[in-house]
Scaffold this active site. Structure first.
Site, PDB file in Angstrom:
ATOM      1  N   CYS A  93     -36.330 -30.225  23.171  1.00 15.04           N
ATOM      2  CA  CYS A  93     -36.402 -28.842  22.700  1.00 15.04           C
ATOM      3  C   CYS A  93     -35.759 -27.848  23.674  1.00 15.04           C
ATOM      4  O   CYS A  93     -34.538 -27.801  23.768  1.00 15.04           O
ATOM      5  CB  CYS A  93     -37.850 -28.496  22.368  1.00 15.04           C
ATOM      6  SG  CYS A  93     -37.986 -27.101  21.250  1.00 15.04           S
ATOM      7  N   HIS A 194     -41.592 -32.997  19.619  1.00 13.41           N
ATOM      8  CA  HIS A 194     -42.720 -33.048  20.551  1.00 13.41           C
ATOM      9  C   HIS A 194     -43.706 -34.083  20.016  1.00 13.41           C
ATOM     10  O   HIS A 194     -43.477 -34.697  18.966  1.00 13.41           O
ATOM     11  CB  HIS A 194     -43.430 -31.696  20.621  1.00 13.41           C
ATOM     12  CG  HIS A 194     -42.554 -30.566  21.049  1.00 13.41           C
ATOM     13  ND1 HIS A 194     -42.248 -30.314  22.371  1.00 13.41           N
ATOM     14  CD2 HIS A 194     -41.923 -29.602  20.344  1.00 13.41           C
ATOM     15  CE1 HIS A 194     -41.463 -29.236  22.449  1.00 13.41           C
ATOM     16  NE2 HIS A 194     -41.254 -28.792  21.227  1.00 13.41           N
TER      17      HIS A 194
END
Ligand code: GLN
Length: 237
Positions: A93, A194
């Site tokens: 990310c 995630h």
């Protein structure tokens, strides 16, 4: 490496560790230890953000401000030399975004990224949030991956980068309608997932470890991580 330990470098976990991404390093450490392979984890700080002599580097996600701070700290670090040597790196990310050539720094401004991966990140009009299932590029030898995403960045890959995977469910790099997830370029694997992604996808952890060690890993009996991965995929059809 000055000894036989596999050295895993967790890059700036105090800045880049949102949504439990610090767990990625714990997974890597445990999967080596379960195989009886000596391992050392280095968690870096702004004083020494990126030591040059690691075998595997991990960057996590981060909030916008923390991410820009990490970007500044990494500009003058050894990270470029690490990647030039072909050392494997997982970037999640914010970690993925800051490796690119530019990224959003507010609603309308951009900052120069590290320029190590051919991608740019603009701003989404609505945050991409939710569960994602992907099919990774065939060369990785991986089956499907799952993860959770929450990002305001909208990433587009340039011609030197390849998608890490195709989206089967959920948002991609540039939001809801983007069929592309993550990035592969050189020794970098980048993803928006995630979870932490390596806890959810133990095969990805083993792929990174195989590259770090440079030879096939001793067999590990499938256990709870593999079971949870299969169950999660089964639930999502
Ligand atoms: N701050 C970045 C964004 O919102 C990265 C977020 C994250 O790492 N989850 O796009």
């Amino acid at each position: 490496m000055t000894d036989s330990r596999v050295r895993i470098v967790s890059v700036l976990p105090a800045l880049l560790g949102t949504y439990g991404d610090g767990g990625n390093v714990v997974v890597l450490e445990r999967r080596l230890a379960w195989r009886g392979i000596p391992v050392q984890v280095v968690r870096t700080t702004v004083q020494d953000p990126c030591p040059a002599e690691g075998d595997l580097y991990v960057l996590g996600g981060g909030e916008d401000e923390a991410q820009l701070l990490a970007l500044d700290v990494l500009r003058t670090s050894a990270l470029r030399a690490v990647l030039d040597r072909g050392t494997p790196l997982l970037a999640v990310c914010a970690g993925l975004q800051l490796l690119g050539s530019s990224l959003a720094a507010g609603s309308e401004s951009f900052v120069e990224g590290l320029g190590m991966v051919d991608l740019t990140t603009a701003r989404l009009s609505r945050r991409a949030v939710g569960e994602v299932v992907t099919r990774p590029e065939e060369s990785t030898g991986l089956n499907r991956l799952t993860g959770f995403v929450n990002h305001g960045g909208s990433t587009v890959l340039g011609s030197e980068a390849r998608p890490f995977g195709q989206v089967l469910e959920g948002p991609g790099n540039a939001g809801e309608s983007d069929p592309v997830e993550g990035v592969l370029q050189g020794s970098v694997i980048g993803t928006y997932l995630h979870g932490p992604v390596l806890a959810r996808n133990p095969a990805l952890a083993d792929l990174l470890l195989t590259r770090a060690v440079g030879s096939p890993l001793p067999h590990l009996e499938p256990g709870l991580p593999e079971q949870l991965h299969a169950e999660r995929l089964a639930r999502r059809g």
